[in-house]
Design a protein around this motif. Structure first.
Motif, PDB file in Angstrom:
ATOM      1  N   ASN A  21       0.856  -1.187   0.000  1.00  0.00           N
ATOM      2  CA  ASN A  21       0.000   0.000   0.000  1.00  0.00           C
ATOM      3  C   ASN A  21       0.893   1.237   0.000  1.00  0.00           C
ATOM      4  O   ASN A  21       1.626   1.469   0.952  1.00  0.00           O
ATOM      5  N   SER A  23       0.215   4.387   0.282  1.00  0.00           N
ATOM      6  CA  SER A  23      -0.147   5.474   1.205  1.00  0.00           C
ATOM      7  C   SER A  23      -1.213   5.009   2.183  1.00  0.00           C
ATOM      8  O   SER A  23      -2.395   5.329   2.031  1.00  0.00           O
ATOM      9  N   PRO A  24      -0.795   4.240   3.204  1.00  0.00           N
ATOM     10  CA  PRO A  24      -1.772   3.817   4.214  1.00  0.00           C
ATOM     11  C   PRO A  24      -2.407   5.044   4.869  1.00  0.00           C
ATOM     12  O   PRO A  24      -1.765   6.070   5.045  1.00  0.00           O
ATOM     13  N   SER A  25      -3.674   4.933   5.175  1.00  0.00           N
ATOM     14  CA  SER A  25      -4.399   6.028   5.817  1.00  0.00           C
ATOM     15  C   SER A  25      -5.412   5.429   6.774  1.00  0.00           C
ATOM     16  O   SER A  25      -5.638   4.217   6.764  1.00  0.00           O
ATOM     17  N   PRO A  26      -6.051   6.256   7.588  1.00  0.00           N
ATOM     18  CA  PRO A  26      -7.083   5.708   8.492  1.00  0.00           C
ATOM     19  C   PRO A  26      -8.206   4.983   7.743  1.00  0.00           C
ATOM     20  O   PRO A  26      -8.753   4.009   8.240  1.00  0.00           O
ATOM     21  N   SER A  27      -8.515   5.435   6.536  1.00  0.00           N
ATOM     22  CA  SER A  27      -9.579   4.764   5.793  1.00  0.00           C
ATOM     23  C   SER A  27      -9.088   3.503   5.086  1.00  0.00           C
ATOM     24  O   SER A  27      -9.880   2.650   4.709  1.00  0.00           O
ATOM     25  N   SER A  28      -7.779   3.382   4.869  1.00  0.00           N
ATOM     26  CA  SER A  28      -7.185   2.200   4.252  1.00  0.00           C
ATOM     27  C   SER A  28      -5.876   1.878   4.960  1.00  0.00           C
ATOM     28  O   SER A  28      -4.792   2.113   4.434  1.00  0.00           O
ATOM     29  N   PRO A  29      -5.977   1.323   6.172  1.00  0.00           N
ATOM     30  CA  PRO A  29      -4.778   1.097   6.983  1.00  0.00           C
ATOM     31  C   PRO A  29      -3.990  -0.158   6.603  1.00  0.00           C
ATOM     32  O   PRO A  29      -2.968  -0.447   7.223  1.00  0.00           O
ATOM     33  N   LYS A  31      -1.495  -2.873   5.044  1.00  0.00           N
ATOM     34  CA  LYS A  31      -0.129  -2.822   4.516  1.00  0.00           C
ATOM     35  C   LYS A  31      -0.094  -3.244   3.049  1.00  0.00           C
ATOM     36  O   LYS A  31       0.692  -2.722   2.267  1.00  0.00           O
TER      37      LYS A  31
END
Length: 94
Positions: A21, A23-29, A31
């Motif tokens: 991933n 750019s992991p983010s809170p909506s797509s955490p 890996k």
């Protein structure tokens, strides 16, 4: 056993690999993100029932003989070879 085949639900996709991933983010955490590919000439196995429990269906749905281990949405129907095959997903990297 009989499998209910839904020719209008095609193609059938499987996880062919995983990518990191970017750019992991809170909506797509997560890996890793799945890479999806389609089985050629495939359509959905919508339901599986014993022979004595089949019911009438409208076209284009149809019943097809299958093995006892076939599970709806875990197998797909190959429209060219007229076979039912398992959906095989790539394992998640450790």
């Amino acid at each position: 056993m009989k499998a209910l085949i839904s020719p209008n639900e095609n193609p059938i996709y499987f996880t062919s690999g995983w990518i990191l991933n970017p750019s992991p983010s809170p909506s797509s955490p997560y890996k890793y993100l799945p890479e999806r590919s389609a089985y050629p000439n495939s359509c959905r196995v919508a339901e599986v029932v014993p022979d004595d429990q089949i019911f009438g269906v409208a076209e284009p749905l149809f019943w097809f003989d299958c093995a006892d281990n076939v599970v709806a949405d875990q197998f797909y129907f190959d429209t060219v070879n007229q076979t039912i095959n398992p959906i095989v997903n790539a394992p998640l990297p450790s």
